[in-house]
Design a protein around this motif. Sequence first.
Motif, short mmCIF file in Angstrom:
data_model
loop_
_atom_site.label_atom_id
_atom_site.label_comp_id
_atom_site.label_asym_id
_atom_site.label_seq_id
_atom_site.Cartn_x
_atom_site.Cartn_y
_atom_site.Cartn_z
N ILE A 148 0.94 -1.19 0.05
CA ILE A 148 0.02 -0.02 -0.09
C ILE A 148 0.73 1.11 0.02
CG2 ILE A 148 -1.95 1.07 1.18
CD1 ILE A 148 -2.32 -1.48 2.67
N GLY A 149 0.70 2.26 -0.90
CA GLY A 149 1.43 3.42 -0.98
C GLY A 149 0.65 4.64 -1.23
N TYR A 155 4.55 6.27 -5.31
CA TYR A 155 5.91 6.31 -6.24
C TYR A 155 6.65 5.02 -6.03
CZ TYR A 155 10.45 6.85 -7.82
OH TYR A 155 11.57 6.85 -8.43
N ILE A 156 7.10 4.82 -4.60
CA ILE A 156 7.85 3.62 -4.06
C ILE A 156 7.17 2.50 -4.26
CG2 ILE A 156 8.92 2.69 -2.31
CD1 ILE A 156 10.41 5.27 -2.99
N ALA A 157 5.85 2.46 -4.04
CA ALA A 157 5.10 1.05 -4.15
C ALA A 157 4.84 0.66 -5.84
CB ALA A 157 3.60 1.29 -3.60
N LEU A 172 -2.30 -1.67 -3.56
CA LEU A 172 -3.45 -0.45 -3.16
C LEU A 172 -2.51 0.64 -3.23
CD1 LEU A 172 -6.03 0.58 -2.61
CD2 LEU A 172 -5.60 0.19 -0.25
N ILE A 173 -2.74 1.35 -4.39
CA ILE A 173 -2.12 2.78 -4.82
C ILE A 173 -2.84 3.88 -4.68
CG2 ILE A 173 -0.44 3.84 -6.43
CD1 ILE A 173 0.61 0.76 -5.68
N LEU A 174 -2.41 4.78 -3.85
CA LEU A 174 -3.43 5.80 -3.46
C LEU A 174 -2.69 7.01 -3.89
CD1 LEU A 174 -3.84 4.77 0.25
CD2 LEU A 174 -5.19 4.14 -1.55
N LEU A 202 -6.69 4.18 -6.27
CA LEU A 202 -7.52 4.99 -5.59
C LEU A 202 -7.27 6.58 -5.37
CD1 LEU A 202 -10.06 3.85 -2.64
CD2 LEU A 202 -9.20 6.16 -3.01
N THR A 203 -8.06 7.24 -5.93
CA THR A 203 -7.55 8.66 -5.90
C THR A 203 -8.72 9.57 -5.63
OG1 THR A 203 -5.63 8.31 -7.35
CG2 THR A 203 -6.39 10.62 -7.26
#
Length: 261
Positions: A148-149, A155-157, A172-174, A202-203
């Motif tokens: 999860i990032g 960016y790292i995720a 799960l990228i926020l 998800l944004t």
Amino acid sequence: MADYGSSVVVARSIRITLVFLAAVAALLVLSPRAAFAREDATMSDPMTLEVPGFADAYYYKPKTKARRPILMYLHGRGGNAFEDCRKWARVARRFGWVVCPQGPSETETGGRTWNNDAESAQRIIHATVVALQDMYPGRVRSRQDILIGFSEGAYIAQQVGLRDPAHWNRWLILAANDKYWWGDAPQLLEQNRAKIRRVYLLTGENDQVAENTKRAGEMLEAAHVHVRVHIEPGLGHEVPPDRMITTYRRPLRWLARGGGG
């Protein structure tokens, strides 16, 4: 003539009923923020995990002693891993270990940053997993975990997930951004697509990277990765604490069902 005593009893019963109904109504309309604050008061602090060579990480055990996956949360620039772990534990402990490493550097405000250095972050992430496995042998899964990032952590995720999909095959990228993938990233995405099980982007609709998130989703779709893109109405860059559970439980449940290689 009416029985005065009976009338008093009936009136009292009506008053009690009305008070009860008012109390029920108050519970039904209790604001999410108030409910969240009440739960926050009972939430214990995260435990500290010593990570040799790096800053301490924070974590919560899962609610079962069975072997469970890691849900690793990577904070944004200036984030506080200790407080972030408390927030994420409320929604994620039911799925596994909630683990929150810290970026290698401090910001001027006292938060942490990853310095946009994915290679260094990958070493921290790996060392954190090893430290947790050493502390709890046989209880921590070593493959097919959830990464999860958020923001800089996104960016790292996106970088680490792409380069180590055998371990982190669900993301799960926020606040995802297609610009976080450059150079050989499209080739890596093509090469590793079969190992990436599920991705949820998800944004908030008012976040300036909302369109970039959509394009990142298109890149994943073009690579035939199982992806869902959700632009959350009314939200900006961050999800308020009182909306953590309602916003993230469904994506985490979907990702958790995506086990297997």
